[in-house]
Design a protein around this motif. Sequence first.
Motif, PDB file in Angstrom:
ATOM      1  N   GLN A 314      24.930  44.110  50.828  1.00 31.91           N
ATOM      2  CA  GLN A 314      25.134  45.083  52.339  1.00 31.91           C
ATOM      3  C   GLN A 314      25.997  46.244  52.617  1.00 31.91           C
ATOM      4  OE1 GLN A 314      27.755  43.362  55.078  1.00 31.91           O
ATOM      5  NE2 GLN A 314      26.125  42.043  56.148  1.00 31.91           N
ATOM      6  N   ALA A 327      30.489  37.685  53.427  1.00 38.35           N
ATOM      7  CA  ALA A 327      30.958  38.031  54.064  1.00 38.35           C
ATOM      8  C   ALA A 327      32.855  37.169  53.411  1.00 38.35           C
ATOM      9  CB  ALA A 327      30.847  36.604  55.867  1.00 38.35           C
ATOM     10  N   SER A 373      30.080  42.584  57.777  1.00 34.16           N
ATOM     11  CA  SER A 373      30.300  41.196  57.858  1.00 34.16           C
ATOM     12  C   SER A 373      31.643  40.868  57.868  1.00 34.16           C
ATOM     13  CB  SER A 373      30.018  40.711  57.593  1.00 34.16           C
ATOM     14  OG  SER A 373      28.474  40.125  57.383  1.00 34.16           O
ATOM     15  N   THR A 376      34.008  40.770  54.431  1.00 30.81           N
ATOM     16  CA  THR A 376      33.403  41.378  53.023  1.00 30.81           C
ATOM     17  C   THR A 376      34.100  42.391  52.425  1.00 30.81           C
ATOM     18  OG1 THR A 376      31.736  41.626  54.601  1.00 30.81           O
ATOM     19  CG2 THR A 376      31.594  42.293  52.250  1.00 30.81           C
TER      20      THR A 376
END
Length: 431
Positions: A314, A327, A373, A376
């Motif tokens: 991500q 996360a 998130s 993370t």
Amino acid sequence: MSVRDLYQSKLQPAADAVRHVRDGDAIIVPTGVGEPPTLLTALSEQRRNWRDVKVLQILAMRKYGYIDRETSEHVRHVALFFGGATRAGGQEGWIDFLPNYFSEIPLQIERGLIGADVVFAMASPMDAHGYFSISLGADYTMAAIAKARAVVLEVNPNVPYAYGNCLVHVSQVTALVESSEPVLEVGLPKIGPVQQAIGGHVAAMIEDGSTLQIGYGGIPDAVVMQLTDKHDLGIHTEMLGDGILSLIESGVVTNRRKNYLPGKTIATFALGSGKLYRYMDRNPALEMHPVQFTNDPALASRNDKLVAINATLQIDLLGHCGSESLAHRPFSGTGGQSDFVRAANRSNGGKAIIVLPSTAKDDSISRIVPVLSPGTHVSTSKNDINYVVTEYGVAQLRGKSARQRAAELIAIAHPNFRAELREQARQLGLG
């Protein structure tokens, strides 16, 4: 006493060799396939005999019996990087996680910040001068061997004798165990159209004469497959795999134009097929070195046009990469990503490339997000990010403002999410 007599004097059954472990010890095991299966099986069988023993390792490959919630007060795994064998235990909390930069693990061992009472490692057969090669994982293992009270090697004729700073003399060894099972082989991952598209974008960025750091996965292998028209590439990497071997065999990799250690393929651990392991054996064009050498940004960056290719899970609109957790739930680890991003940024003509598919879960979730998130783990920071590549193109973020970064990343997001990302950027003051 001759080295052969010394060898015989230290040869033991695995069940006896593991008894060099004491309560409270930290056992260091090499990365990946460098783990010694006979020793770890014997440890598992006797695990209830100890209290508070820790096994520290990057990327455990097999789920041995000691990787067990019910007996973790006896022998407990400590992950320096999670893989399939340890991820669930890490997410459930009964396998510990030790955050680290791969390049700094040896220094932490030397300074006593990471325990290294015992080493269990795979090794090649001993040569005529009394040396074994810890070829499959020199990584942090060499530092641990210098520090440990007990060094136990599992000697296997299928382990290659590689050159470099990965040799251990029989006089340094406490006990020896012999085995002959094939070294674990790791097949090539599947490559789909998304990986193929990302690989094409990355391959187009690689110039003749570049030196590569490239890891395991569908995207790296898709890159490798599209480099067949390149010339005089070099290798200075952490992981040696079959993708790199295919480039060497095709003549694309020659190492001739490397500034640092020309003519040599440099790596710290191997993960691949039997063909790869056979290639490594007594090959003067290959050297395996500890990770504080291979992954040191100051050393790796001596190579001009160093291209580092690493994946993330991500990325947010400022360029923070969450490459190792979902996360707050751990998934892998930092590994060498930060090391080589910084090395490539320092290299003359270097390119630090982060790759990721634009979406997850059948295009239902964008991997490019306004903010990471909650919880993370940030692997590559906004200050280190350089190139980001999805199947939709390339974003170059270094030297760009926050607003420019957001626009660049939205342009390579999945089309279904671009309007939403533009609105979220506006709300964050980035649009």
